[in-house]
Design an enzyme around this catalytic site. Structure first.
Site, PDB file in Angstrom:
ATOM      1  N   LYS A   1       0.842  -1.197   0.000  1.00 37.72           N
ATOM      2  CA  LYS A   1       0.000   0.000   0.000  1.00 37.72           C
ATOM      3  C   LYS A   1       0.876   1.245   0.000  1.00 37.72           C
ATOM      4  O   LYS A   1       2.094   1.167   0.209  1.00 37.72           O
ATOM      5  CB  LYS A   1      -0.930  -0.002   1.214  1.00 37.72           C
ATOM      6  CG  LYS A   1      -0.211   0.027   2.561  1.00 37.72           C
ATOM      7  CD  LYS A   1      -1.196  -0.005   3.707  1.00 37.72           C
ATOM      8  CE  LYS A   1      -0.461   0.030   5.049  1.00 37.72           C
ATOM      9  NZ  LYS A   1      -1.387   0.093   6.190  1.00 37.72           N
TER      10      LYS A   1
ATOM     11  N   ARG B   1      -9.827   0.174  15.511  1.00 33.33           N
ATOM     12  CA  ARG B   1      -9.964   0.882  14.233  1.00 33.33           C
ATOM     13  C   ARG B   1     -11.057   0.175  13.435  1.00 33.33           C
ATOM     14  O   ARG B   1     -12.236   0.313  13.740  1.00 33.33           O
ATOM     15  CB  ARG B   1      -8.606   0.907  13.516  1.00 33.33           C
ATOM     16  CG  ARG B   1      -8.511   1.849  12.337  1.00 33.33           C
ATOM     17  CD  ARG B   1      -7.072   1.993  11.863  1.00 33.33           C
ATOM     18  NE  ARG B   1      -6.474   0.724  11.439  1.00 33.33           N
ATOM     19  CZ  ARG B   1      -5.213   0.609  11.020  1.00 33.33           C
ATOM     20  NH1 ARG B   1      -4.422   1.671  10.997  1.00 33.33           N
ATOM     21  NH2 ARG B   1      -4.742  -0.563  10.638  1.00 33.33           N
TER      22      ARG B   1
ATOM     23  N   TYR C   1      15.087  30.922   6.352  1.00 36.34           N
ATOM     24  CA  TYR C   1      13.949  31.588   6.976  1.00 36.34           C
ATOM     25  C   TYR C   1      14.048  31.587   8.498  1.00 36.34           C
ATOM     26  O   TYR C   1      14.437  30.594   9.111  1.00 36.34           O
ATOM     27  CB  TYR C   1      12.646  30.880   6.580  1.00 36.34           C
ATOM     28  CG  TYR C   1      12.307  30.955   5.118  1.00 36.34           C
ATOM     29  CD1 TYR C   1      11.946  32.165   4.526  1.00 36.34           C
ATOM     30  CD2 TYR C   1      12.332  29.812   4.329  1.00 36.34           C
ATOM     31  CE1 TYR C   1      11.620  32.232   3.177  1.00 36.34           C
ATOM     32  CE2 TYR C   1      12.005  29.865   2.978  1.00 36.34           C
ATOM     33  CZ  TYR C   1      11.651  31.079   2.409  1.00 36.34           C
ATOM     34  OH  TYR C   1      11.330  31.135   1.077  1.00 36.34           O
TER      35      TYR C   1
ATOM     36  N   MET D   1      11.014  24.911   1.111  1.00 38.66           N
ATOM     37  CA  MET D   1      10.171  24.078   0.266  1.00 38.66           C
ATOM     38  C   MET D   1      10.995  23.290  -0.740  1.00 38.66           C
ATOM     39  O   MET D   1      10.719  22.115  -0.997  1.00 38.66           O
ATOM     40  CB  MET D   1       9.139  24.939  -0.473  1.00 38.66           C
ATOM     41  CG  MET D   1       8.171  24.124  -1.317  1.00 38.66           C
ATOM     42  SD  MET D   1       6.973  25.131  -2.224  1.00 38.66           S
ATOM     43  CE  MET D   1       5.946  25.730  -0.882  1.00 38.66           C
TER      44      MET D   1
END
Length: 379
Positions: A37, A137, A269, A317
């Site tokens: 998956k 779940r 940043y 990013m």
């Protein structure tokens, strides 16, 4: 052609090695249901599944039907199981592609039964009963299994092909974690016995995930579900050093720019890195949009020329900066290993990266963006 130097290398030889290790860890006669998956945990489902099918894997597990359809469309012929079940309207496609699904409600059962009747393909819908033994779940609560199985008999177009559950804390080897895993195993065994008492004969009984396979403290199963161990990572730090698995994924890039900065110079940043002495800073084209966690700011490390360099400042990013002051001979164009084994011997493991990022190896591997970062298959 994408010439960006940030790529993921997938080592199929390492995948084969890990598959062999898993085969040796499970009991004789126990098959393997490989979990592919999430695009094979970020490794690329098509190449990984094709390789595993060549190795003789017994079946594949995915999260939802679209992933199962992808496997079938890519030519995979082995059994496929949808771990998360299907949604209304997907019944006919599931049956038509001969894919099995987890089942945990009578409403699902009724819809599948009706679909199998209507399409007249003379094929029953194959189901694996999902039992909730403590994960909380998906699944039929373990104490409701007898009643559920009795009601399931009304659906004549369903075949109970399997029964399974999922451990909540098999990766925690402290006394509490071990005790709860054993409690879940007892509940699961009781559910299997009840199914047989009611006349069901499931072909597949499975509950062991990667952690349970490594712990080798398994209830009776004839199928095991290796996931992260196939890709060379560990379910948790509790298993460190227990198995010689090999990382399959390597995330790499190249040095794009080198710049000397003076004391007091800030980088990136938020000015979270300020040079305390003259430093050589390398800019590398990888960032959080590629899956390189922003939480690795001032924590992450990379390998250049076999030497470690620390992330300097905030992860951007598209870029990170590395302090390469102590990397001898560093040059623009040098390879940078961000995750996985470096050709010179060291390794940035998924476990190491996860610990520094405050997450788990699963998220590290699955998070490497497939749309931005090319996969290159080796071996």
């Amino acid at each position: 052609m994408d010439s960006r130097p940030t790529v993921v290398e997938i080592d199929l030889a390492a995948l084969r090695h890990n598959f062999s290790l898993v085969q040796k860890r499970v009991p004789e006669g126990c098959g393997l249901l490989a979990v592919v998956k999430a695009d094979a945990y970020g490794h690329g489902f098509q190449y990984v599944s094709e390789e595993l099918e060549k190795l003789g894997v017994d079946a594949f597990a995915v999260a939802f039907l679209a992933e199962g359809v992808q496997l079938r469309m890519s030519g995979i012929t082995r059994p496929v199981l949808i771990l998360g079940g299907i949604y209304p309207g997907e019944e006919r496609r599931l049956i038509g592609l001969n894919i099995s699904t987890a089942l945990f409600s009578l409403e699902q059962a009724a819809a599948l039964d009706q679909a199998a009747l209507e399409i007249k393909c003379y094929r029953k819908a194959h189901i694996h009963l999902k039992v909730d033994t403590g994960m909380g779940r998906l699944g039929v609560p373990y104490h409701e299994v007898p009643e559920f199985l009795a009601k399931l008999k009304q659906f004549k177009n369903l075949e109970l092909e399997g029964i399974f559950s999922h451990f909540a804390s098999a990766d925690e080897l402290d006394p509490e974690g071990i005790a709860f895993t054993r409690l879940q195993a007892e509940r699961f065994n009781a559910a299997v016995e009840e199914a047989r008492r009611q006349g069901y004969a499931p072909s597949y009984v499975h509950v062991a995930n990667s952690a349970a396979i490594l712990a080798q403290d398994l209830p009776y199963c004839n199928l095991a579900r290796p996931g992260i161990i196939l890709y060379g990572a560990l379910p948790s730090g509790d298993f460190e050093g227990q198995v010689p698995s090999q990382p399959v994924m390597r995330l790499k890039s190249r040095v794009a720019m080198l710049k000397w900065v003076e004391p007091g110079t800030s980088i990136s940043y938020g000015r979270r890195y300020v040079a305390t002495e003259r430093a050589l800073i390398a800019s590398v084209p990888v960032g959080y949009a590629d899956g390189y966690c922003r939480s690795l700011t001032n924590k992450g490390e990379a390998l250049i020329r076999g030497q470690r360099a620390k992330v300097a400042g905030t992860v951007c990013m598209d870029w990170i900066m590395l302090d390469v002051t102590n990397v001898k001979g560093v040059a623009v164009g040098d390879d940078v290993t961000l995750l996985g084994p470096d050709p010179m011997g060291d390794c940035i493991s998924a476990e190491e990266m996860a610990e520094k990022a405050g997450t788990i190896p699963y998220e590290v591997l699955c998070g490497i963006a497939t749309r931005r970062v090319r996969r290159v298959y080796l071996g």
